[in-house]
Scaffold this motif. Structure first.
Motif: not given
Length: 157
Positions: A69, A72, A75-76, A82-83, A85-87, A89-90
């Motif tokens: 968190a 990134w 990036w958020y 943002e997409p 970063a989500r991908t 980080a997940r």
């Protein structure tokens, strides 16, 4: 060198040309076996100033051992990054391979940008009709309609 403020939408529409390239380069580096910080360093070269800085900042945070968190965070705040970063980080939390997911994200970013550009072109076509209504329509009335009306009233006397 993190960006403190989020990017406004006008700037966001202008800059994503490099984002899909950076994301695909990141995916290629990860598929080739590079670690995420090194892949981010390599991808930063292909990006503009904002995207490159975001890549380098995330790579530095990951090298320091920062949580996802925090790494990134910049990036958020960016609507185009943002997409990614989500991908990322997940997948770093689950340990899943991220390269194919990032390629799909790059394709979605390209489609989103294409859609926004089409929307702006359609808006421009609507706005280009306004001079026609403001200039040519009154001229048509003065040149074509008024003489006919005067001719009709003149012949009734």
């Amino acid at each position: 060198m993190q960006r403190d403020r989020p990017i406004d939408m006008e700037e966001a529409v202008q800059r994503p040309e490099d984002v899909p390239v950076v994301v695909e380069l990141l995916a290629g580096c990860l598929a080739a076996g590079l670690a995420l910080p090194e892949a981010l360093d390599a991808a930063a070269i292909a990006g503009d100033t904002v995207t490159g800085e975001a890549c380098l900042a995330a790579a530095a945070a990951l090298r320091r051992g920062a949580p996802a968190a925090e790494a990134w965070h910049a990036w958020y705040a960016d609507p185009w990054l943002e997409p990614v970063a989500r991908t990322t980080a997940r997948t770093t939390q689950s340990g899943a391979a991220v390269a194919e997911d990032l390629r799909r994200v790059a394709a979605r970013i390209r489609a989103r940008r294409h859609s926004r550009l089409q929307q702006r072109v359609q808006q421009a076509s609507v706005w280009s009709v306004i001079p026609l209504g403001l200039l040519f329509l009154p001229a048509f009335v003065l040149v074509a309609v008024v003489p006919v009306v005067i001719g009709l009233f003149g012949s009734t006397r």
